[in-house]
Scaffold this motif. Structure first.
Motif, mmCIF file in Angstrom:
data_model
loop_
_atom_site.group_PDB
_atom_site.id
_atom_site.type_symbol
_atom_site.label_atom_id
_atom_site.label_comp_id
_atom_site.label_asym_id
_atom_site.label_seq_id
_atom_site.Cartn_x
_atom_site.Cartn_y
_atom_site.Cartn_z
ATOM 1 N N TRP A 169 -0.688 -2.425 9.461
ATOM 2 C CA TRP A 169 -0.257 -2.525 8.468
ATOM 3 C C TRP A 169 0.377 -3.681 8.028
ATOM 4 C CZ3 TRP A 169 0.020 3.188 6.532
ATOM 5 C CH2 TRP A 169 -0.621 3.457 7.479
ATOM 6 N N LEU A 260 -3.176 -4.791 -0.270
ATOM 7 C CA LEU A 260 -2.988 -3.870 0.768
ATOM 8 C C LEU A 260 -3.124 -2.470 -0.117
ATOM 9 C CD1 LEU A 260 -3.848 -2.611 3.074
ATOM 10 C CD2 LEU A 260 -1.910 -2.316 3.634
ATOM 11 N N MET A 262 -4.392 1.491 -0.065
ATOM 12 C CA MET A 262 -4.490 2.419 1.023
ATOM 13 C C MET A 262 -5.074 3.739 0.700
ATOM 14 S SD MET A 262 -2.397 1.425 4.213
ATOM 15 C CE MET A 262 -0.058 0.862 3.195
ATOM 16 N N LEU A 301 -6.641 -3.994 9.179
ATOM 17 C CA LEU A 301 -6.140 -4.524 8.131
ATOM 18 C C LEU A 301 -7.180 -5.695 8.511
ATOM 19 C CD1 LEU A 301 -3.981 -5.100 6.020
ATOM 20 C CD2 LEU A 301 -2.724 -6.701 8.037
#
Ligand code: MCA
Ligand code: AMP
Length: 486
Positions: A169, A260, A262, A301
């Motif tokens: 990531w 990002l 998640m 990613l």
């Protein structure tokens, strides 16, 4: 050096890596007293998520101890269980929890230390040498056994789990994580706190989840990484829907700038993924893992993330799908996920037979079923109906049944999880009453709240007649689930 970088933001204050190092050496000093090494003594701690939590966790490690994080939401009987099962030699509590923990420590014969005291100790310079194979942490997780088991990881295993996440990531020093998960489970501890600190990023910790606070921080545009369970995204969507148009716009604009976002710990509904993308432009990266293994599978990613899929193996993780007799199944055929690699846990604390049973030929058996389709894995469910996932928490139906059977009005019971939009699954119980006994759901819940964590308390109850004792499992439980689904 990273001394001056901000490590933790909590309670409106910023703490640098230098502060964290100093504070954790103070905790180590208070723990060690005149000793030079705790030699893997277990130190259980009940500390509100924030800077002190991080300092205590590191302090235990600096002193050569094994960190046993306790859950701030748990009632005394559950805390007591973990303290005794781990054989904790010492307990650490902050002011909010000292009154709860001190009597438990006294009863278990464990030393009790307050965070304030520990942070007053002079920082220790000489610290024990920690080899990578030393035990580092015990996290309690439920499963198909009646009581939770302590999952033991070493420093090397935690290091391997974190390294895999950094690589997959692209964690980097400029990251700013917003952490709103409980810190007695791997998701918050390893995926959140430890990953951020391993790259000297900033970890902003909230004491508990609150939708408006999370949105305000996402809306600021300062957050680069966010990780949560599906129930949290569900709650955030509800808060966004209820907000004024200008507030919504600000929240969405800030969230759009996150690098990002998640989701994991439970299945992410495809509608939640779609709605989240609609209002933030972010396609949630769904991944799959376990306390026992760290992260196993992840969507990419970079590259296309597939809705309803959990992607491909994490770096250094070997995954295979097998049938009931352990034979590999071909692509397109469902099988149980088995995992091998340096990030798989060491043992269940004090349970050699359970540890042995959890492995087949060196592969860890996850109890989750999946299918490999066009190069990516899709989860289909768990092999045991006795494992419930509610609000991202793994809960054992057997544990709840065992506690409910202690109620004087209950002759027998069967607990299952039923599908729920907000919680993923909701805990429900079919109850057979003793002759002439009466019990309402309200009474049951009040009684259960003193003995079980809030997410284990049954949300609905049906009285039924003649439940066969322990004859639950595969035959009875689907019927019980159908009773509530109807
Ligand atoms: C609470 N309530 C529930 C549940 N929990 N109702 C049904 N089912 C539940 N499970 C009720 C309460 O009784 C209360 O109702 C109301 O919801 C609000 O309760 P509260 O305690 O305030 O809930 P919350 O604190 O807002 O909790 C929701 C949450 C929390 C934030 C989603 O459950 C959470 O943080 N979950 C994350 C768990 C996690 O980190 N799992 C990772 C493990 P009333 O108002 O009527 O009293 S998995 C893992 O670590 C592996 C490695 C992995 O893959 O990640
Ligand atoms: P825990 O023992 O609390 O670490 O929970 C691990 C379990 O959570 C796994 O065995 C799965 O059943 C479940 N889980 C984790 N991530 C996902 C996901 N993305 N989708 C569905 N289930 C998941």
């Amino acid at each position: 050096m990273n001394e001056d970088r901000v490590a933790i933001i909590s309670g409106g204050r910023s703490h640098t890596y230098g502060d964290l190092d100093r504070a954790s050496r103070q905790v180590a000093s208070a723990l060690l007293q005149s000793a030079d090494d705790l030699h893997e003594a277990r130190v259980a701690f009940l500390v509100t998520p924030g800077f002190a939590y991080a300092a205590v966790q590191r302090g235990i490690w600096h002193a050569g101890g094994v960190a046993v994080p306790l859950a701030v939401s748990h009632p005394p009987p559950e805390l007591d269980y973990a303290i005794r099962d781990a054989g904790a030699a010492c307990l650490i509590a902050d002011d909010a929890f000292a009154a709860t923990l001190v009597p438990l420590g006294a009863a278990a014969g464990a030393r009790c230390l307050r965070v304030g005291e520990a942070l007053d100790a002079p920082p220790r310079r000489e610290l024990p040498h920690l080899g990578p194979t030393r035990r580092a942490m015990i996290v309690y997780t439920s499963g198909t056994t009646a009581r939770p088991k302590g999952v033991v990881t070493t420093h090397a295993i935690l290091g391997a789990e974190v390294s895999a996440m950094i690589e997959a990531w692209d964690w980097r020093p400029s990251d700013h994580l917003l952490l709103t998960l409980p810190l007695h489970h791997a998701h918050g501890i390893v995926n959140g706190l430890l990953s951020a600190c391993a790259v000297s990023a900033t970890c902003e910790i909230l004491p508990a989840f609150d939708a408006a606070t999370v949105w305000a921080r996402l809306g600021s545009g300062e957050i680069t990484v966010f990780t949560a369970v599906p129930t949290i995204y569900h709650r955030l969507l509800a808060a966004w829907d209820a907000a004024e148009p200008d507030v919504r716009r600000a929240w969405s604009d800030g969230a759009r700038r996150t690098r990002l976002m998640m989701c994991g710990s439970a299945a992410l509904p495809v509608q939640t993924l779609a709605r989240w993308r609609e209002i933030t432009g972010q396609t949630l990266l769904e991944r799959y893992g376990m306390t026992e293994t760290g992260m196993i599978l992840s969507n990419p990613l970079r590259g296309k993330r597939r809705a309803g899929s959990v992607g491909t193996p994490m770096p250094d993780v070997e995954v295979r799908l097998v049938d009931e007799s352990g034979r590999l199944v071909p692509e397109g055929t469902p099988g149980e996920i088995e995992v091998r690699g340096p990030l798989v846990f060491l043992e269940y604390w004090g349970r050699p037979a359970d540890t042995q049973a959890a492995f087949r030929d060196g592969w860890f058996r996850t109890g989750d079923t999946a299918v490999l389709e066009h190069g990516m894995y899709r989860l289909l469910g768990r092999t045991s109906i006795d494992i419930i996932k509610t609000g991202g928490y793994k809960v054992s139906a057997l544990e709840i049944e065992e506690v409910l059977r202690l109620h004087p009005a209950i002759e027998e019971c069967a607990v299952v999880g039923v599908a729920d939009e907000e919680w993923g699954e909701r805990v429900v119980a079919a109850i057979e009453l003793r002759p002439r006994a009466a019990l309402s759901l309200d009474e049951l819940q009040q009684w259960a709240r003193d003995r079980l964590a809030p997410y284990k308390v049954p949300r609905a109850m049906r009285t039924v007649s003649a439940l066969p004792r322990n004859a639950v499992g595969k035959v009875l439980k689907p019927d019980v689930a159908a009773l509530f689904a109807a």
